[in-house]
Design a protein around this motif. Sequence first.
Motif, PDB file in Angstrom:
ATOM      1  N   ASP A  37       0.801  -1.223   0.000  1.00  0.00           N
ATOM      2  CA  ASP A  37       0.000   0.000   0.000  1.00  0.00           C
ATOM      3  C   ASP A  37       0.836   1.277   0.000  1.00  0.00           C
ATOM      4  OD1 ASP A  37      -2.338  -1.490  -0.021  1.00  0.00           O
ATOM      5  OD2 ASP A  37      -2.492  -1.536   2.166  1.00  0.00           O
ATOM      6  N   LEU A  38       2.158   1.131  -0.054  1.00  0.00           N
ATOM      7  CA  LEU A  38       3.005   2.317  -0.146  1.00  0.00           C
ATOM      8  C   LEU A  38       2.743   3.006  -1.481  1.00  0.00           C
ATOM      9  CD1 LEU A  38       6.395   0.842   1.150  1.00  0.00           C
ATOM     10  CD2 LEU A  38       4.857   2.401   2.378  1.00  0.00           C
ATOM     11  N   PRO A  39       2.788   4.342  -1.501  1.00  0.00           N
ATOM     12  CA  PRO A  39       2.586   5.041  -2.774  1.00  0.00           C
ATOM     13  C   PRO A  39       3.650   4.640  -3.801  1.00  0.00           C
ATOM     14  CG  PRO A  39       2.568   6.587  -0.925  1.00  0.00           C
ATOM     15  CD  PRO A  39       3.000   5.258  -0.393  1.00  0.00           C
ATOM     16  N   GLU A  40       3.236   4.560  -5.036  1.00  0.00           N
ATOM     17  CA  GLU A  40       4.158   4.134  -6.089  1.00  0.00           C
ATOM     18  C   GLU A  40       5.394   5.035  -6.166  1.00  0.00           C
ATOM     19  OE1 GLU A  40       4.175   3.247 -10.870  1.00  0.00           O
ATOM     20  OE2 GLU A  40       2.267   3.325  -9.806  1.00  0.00           O
ATOM     21  N   TYR A  41       5.195   6.355  -6.041  1.00  0.00           N
ATOM     22  CA  TYR A  41       6.338   7.270  -6.143  1.00  0.00           C
ATOM     23  C   TYR A  41       7.385   6.982  -5.066  1.00  0.00           C
ATOM     24  CZ  TYR A  41       4.825  10.151  -2.169  1.00  0.00           C
ATOM     25  OH  TYR A  41       4.497  10.578  -0.920  1.00  0.00           O
ATOM     26  N   TYR A  42       6.934   6.544  -3.896  1.00  0.00           N
ATOM     27  CA  TYR A  42       7.843   6.244  -2.784  1.00  0.00           C
ATOM     28  C   TYR A  42       8.686   5.015  -3.095  1.00  0.00           C
ATOM     29  CZ  TYR A  42       9.190   5.609   2.154  1.00  0.00           C
ATOM     30  OH  TYR A  42       9.882   5.471   3.330  1.00  0.00           O
ATOM     31  N   VAL A  43       8.058   4.004  -3.658  1.00  0.00           N
ATOM     32  CA  VAL A  43       8.775   2.779  -4.019  1.00  0.00           C
ATOM     33  C   VAL A  43       9.745   3.055  -5.175  1.00  0.00           C
ATOM     34  CG1 VAL A  43       8.523   0.366  -4.705  1.00  0.00           C
ATOM     35  CG2 VAL A  43       6.838   1.383  -3.190  1.00  0.00           C
ATOM     36  N   VAL A  44       9.322   3.899  -6.129  1.00  0.00           N
ATOM     37  CA  VAL A  44      10.207   4.288  -7.237  1.00  0.00           C
ATOM     38  C   VAL A  44      11.395   5.072  -6.693  1.00  0.00           C
ATOM     39  CG1 VAL A  44      10.369   5.732  -9.314  1.00  0.00           C
ATOM     40  CG2 VAL A  44       8.386   4.229  -8.987  1.00  0.00           C
ATOM     41  N   TRP A  45      11.150   5.939  -5.708  1.00  0.00           N
ATOM     42  CA  TRP A  45      12.229   6.699  -5.090  1.00  0.00           C
ATOM     43  C   TRP A  45      13.265   5.746  -4.484  1.00  0.00           C
ATOM     44  CZ3 TRP A  45      13.524   7.026   0.197  1.00  0.00           C
ATOM     45  CH2 TRP A  45      14.484   8.003   0.518  1.00  0.00           C
ATOM     46  N   TYR A  46      12.790   4.723  -3.774  1.00  0.00           N
ATOM     47  CA  TYR A  46      13.712   3.726  -3.210  1.00  0.00           C
ATOM     48  C   TYR A  46      14.480   3.014  -4.324  1.00  0.00           C
ATOM     49  CZ  TYR A  46      13.176   3.400   1.859  1.00  0.00           C
ATOM     50  OH  TYR A  46      13.251   3.620   3.203  1.00  0.00           O
ATOM     51  N   ASN A  47      13.807   2.709  -5.422  1.00  0.00           N
ATOM     52  CA  ASN A  47      14.481   2.038  -6.530  1.00  0.00           C
ATOM     53  C   ASN A  47      15.624   2.904  -7.057  1.00  0.00           C
ATOM     54  OD1 ASN A  47      14.638  -0.154  -8.584  1.00  0.00           O
ATOM     55  ND2 ASN A  47      14.135   1.528  -9.946  1.00  0.00           N
ATOM     56  N   ASN A  48      15.391   4.201  -7.139  1.00  0.00           N
ATOM     57  CA  ASN A  48      16.421   5.111  -7.650  1.00  0.00           C
ATOM     58  C   ASN A  48      17.514   5.370  -6.618  1.00  0.00           C
ATOM     59  OD1 ASN A  48      15.016   5.369 -10.073  1.00  0.00           O
ATOM     60  ND2 ASN A  48      13.869   7.143  -9.353  1.00  0.00           N
ATOM     61  N   LEU A  91       6.116  -5.601  -8.578  1.00  0.00           N
ATOM     62  CA  LEU A  91       4.671  -5.828  -8.637  1.00  0.00           C
ATOM     63  C   LEU A  91       3.942  -4.571  -9.108  1.00  0.00           C
ATOM     64  CD1 LEU A  91       4.324  -7.855  -5.337  1.00  0.00           C
ATOM     65  CD2 LEU A  91       3.756  -8.726  -7.613  1.00  0.00           C
ATOM     66  N   LYS A  92       4.307  -3.424  -8.544  1.00  0.00           N
ATOM     67  CA  LYS A  92       3.662  -2.169  -8.930  1.00  0.00           C
ATOM     68  C   LYS A  92       4.005  -1.807 -10.376  1.00  0.00           C
ATOM     69  CE  LYS A  92       3.068  -0.053  -4.401  1.00  0.00           C
ATOM     70  NZ  LYS A  92       1.664   0.340  -4.457  1.00  0.00           N
ATOM     71  N   LEU A  93       5.238  -2.013 -10.750  1.00  0.00           N
ATOM     72  CA  LEU A  93       5.677  -1.713 -12.115  1.00  0.00           C
ATOM     73  C   LEU A  93       4.860  -2.491 -13.143  1.00  0.00           C
ATOM     74  CD1 LEU A  93       7.961  -0.209 -13.715  1.00  0.00           C
ATOM     75  CD2 LEU A  93       9.249  -2.336 -13.572  1.00  0.00           C
ATOM     76  N   ASN A  94       4.479  -3.698 -12.781  1.00  0.00           N
ATOM     77  CA  ASN A  94       3.740  -4.564 -13.699  1.00  0.00           C
ATOM     78  C   ASN A  94       2.237  -4.627 -13.418  1.00  0.00           C
ATOM     79  OD1 ASN A  94       5.908  -5.785 -15.445  1.00  0.00           O
ATOM     80  ND2 ASN A  94       6.744  -6.172 -13.424  1.00  0.00           N
ATOM     81  N   GLY A  95       1.757  -3.749 -12.522  1.00  0.00           N
ATOM     82  CA  GLY A  95       0.327  -3.686 -12.227  1.00  0.00           C
ATOM     83  C   GLY A  95      -0.226  -4.929 -11.551  1.00  0.00           C
ATOM     84  N   LEU A  96       0.572  -5.551 -10.698  1.00  0.00           N
ATOM     85  CA  LEU A  96       0.171  -6.820 -10.084  1.00  0.00           C
ATOM     86  C   LEU A  96      -0.130  -6.716  -8.585  1.00  0.00           C
ATOM     87  CD1 LEU A  96       2.780  -9.088 -11.900  1.00  0.00           C
ATOM     88  CD2 LEU A  96       0.366  -8.790 -12.465  1.00  0.00           C
ATOM     89  N   GLU A  97      -0.371  -5.499  -8.100  1.00  0.00           N
ATOM     90  CA  GLU A  97      -0.653  -5.336  -6.666  1.00  0.00           C
ATOM     91  C   GLU A  97      -1.843  -6.177  -6.228  1.00  0.00           C
ATOM     92  OE1 GLU A  97       0.187  -0.955  -7.954  1.00  0.00           O
ATOM     93  OE2 GLU A  97      -0.570  -2.769  -8.884  1.00  0.00           O
TER      94      GLU A  97
END
Length: 75
Positions: free
Chosen positions: A28-39, A57-63
């Motif tokens: 349930d974390l916001p996508e931008y937050y997870v993307v920030w961690y990825n970067n 999962l979020k990148l591929n729409g599988l939440e």
Amino acid sequence: MLPDKNYLIKLAHTKMPYGKYKDRYLIDLPEYYVVWYNNKGFPKGKLGDMLKQVYELKLNGLEYLIRNIQKQYPK
């Protein structure tokens, strides 16, 4: 390689242990937050591994898969 069932159940029930989103399920974390961690770079250890999985999962729409697991296997 596919994650095993027990790992996915654990992922579905793991909450963020600190920060602005403390106590929120990882899925349930916001996508931008997870993307920030990825970067920025994921934390070391299990939490980092799980956040990487959530990113994919979020990148591929599988939440919805994790949300279904939360319903099927309530904590």
